[in-house]
Design an enzyme around this catalytic site. Structure first.
Site, PDB file in Angstrom:
ATOM      1  CB  SER A  92      44.838 -19.529 -91.724  1.00 41.05           C
ATOM      2  OG  SER A  92      45.121 -19.855 -90.373  1.00 41.05           O
ATOM      3  CG  LEU A 124      44.948 -27.917 -88.989  1.00 44.88           C
ATOM      4  CD1 LEU A 124      43.885 -28.592 -88.133  1.00 44.88           C
ATOM      5  CD2 LEU A 124      45.237 -28.743 -90.244  1.00 44.88           C
ATOM      6  CG  HIS A 129      49.412 -18.171 -89.074  1.00 43.56           C
ATOM      7  ND1 HIS A 129      49.521 -19.397 -88.460  1.00 43.56           N
ATOM      8  CD2 HIS A 129      48.249 -18.210 -89.776  1.00 43.56           C
ATOM      9  CE1 HIS A 129      48.474 -20.151 -88.778  1.00 43.56           C
ATOM     10  NE2 HIS A 129      47.695 -19.453 -89.577  1.00 43.56           N
ATOM     11  CG  LEU A 151      52.755  -7.289 -88.567  1.00 48.55           C
ATOM     12  CD1 LEU A 151      51.576  -6.499 -87.993  1.00 48.55           C
ATOM     13  CD2 LEU A 151      54.049  -6.609 -88.165  1.00 48.55           C
ATOM     14  CE1 TYR A 211      50.540  -7.811 -83.416  1.00 45.01           C
ATOM     15  CE2 TYR A 211      52.023  -8.768 -81.778  1.00 45.01           C
ATOM     16  CZ  TYR A 211      51.653  -8.574 -83.097  1.00 45.01           C
ATOM     17  OH  TYR A 211      52.391  -9.150 -84.108  1.00 45.01           O
TER      18      TYR A 211
END
Length: 205
Positions: A95, A109, A120, A122, A166
């Protein structure tokens, strides 16, 4: 023309063909593998994969079913699913956020005027793990974000043991995240979306 329609490797939500017939049988015409944005109808499949992936590790899911539906209704263009023969095998949900760092509000939000993509979650289906699918999906997602004119950075938060994964995807650690979930603490990580002119010129954007 929307950013979605210019991408050679990503199909817009409204152009995605049905993945199964009304009787539940798989269509023989489905491609072996495709990447496309998710829609609210994918929410249950997303949640089933996410629940299995996270509950056993951390005891909770990054997004609950109503939150998945919430984001797939508000910003489906910031999601990406990997389908094999019409079956969802991995996904990312994001988002927009409008601050430099994540706060507790970022969990629920979507800020339409934001320039930061908050990733948010994976997750990869259990039968498709240890095949490099998570890294491939993240790479394709970041390539896609570079085609979105409003995206400047990608942010995510993860537990310590996921930091090396990551980092291999090109993210850098920013330090402890302000967000907590129960007793869990997280590291916040970022990846620049702009500043890759050569890649944009050669990505079909």
């Amino acid at each position: 023309m929307s950013a979605l329609s210019t991408l050679p490797f990503l199909k817009p939500v409204h152009l995605r063909p049905p993945r199964s017939s009304p009787g539940g049988q798989r269509r023989h015409t489905l491609p072996a593998s495709e990447f496309c944005c998710l829609s609210p109808e994918d929410a249950i499949s997303v949640f089933e994969i996410e629940r299995e992936a996270f509950i056993s590790v951390s005891g909770d899911c990054p997004l609950h079913l109503d939150e998945i539906r919430h984001f797939l209704n508000l910003c489906p263009e910031l999601s990406l699913g990997w389908f094999e023969q019409g079956r969802l095998v991995a996904f990312i949900i994001g988002s927009l956020w409008d601050q430099d760092r994540l706060t507790q509000e970022a969990l629920t939000l979507h800020k339409p005027r934001g320039t930061v993509v908050h990733i948010h979650v994976l997750a990869v289906h259990r039968t498709f793990r240890q095949q490099g699918k998570g890294s491939i999906l993240m790479w394709r997602y970041l390539q896609y974000l570079r085609c979105l004119p409003f995206a400047r950075r990608a942010l995510l938060m993860c537990e310590d043991f996921l930091v090396p994964f990551y980092q291999k995807c090109g993210f850098e650690a920013l330090g402890p995240c302000k967000v907590t979930v129960g007793d869990l603490a997280f590291i916040e990580m970022q990846h620049p979306v702009r500043g890759h002119a050569f890649m944009r010129r050669n990505s079909g954007c």
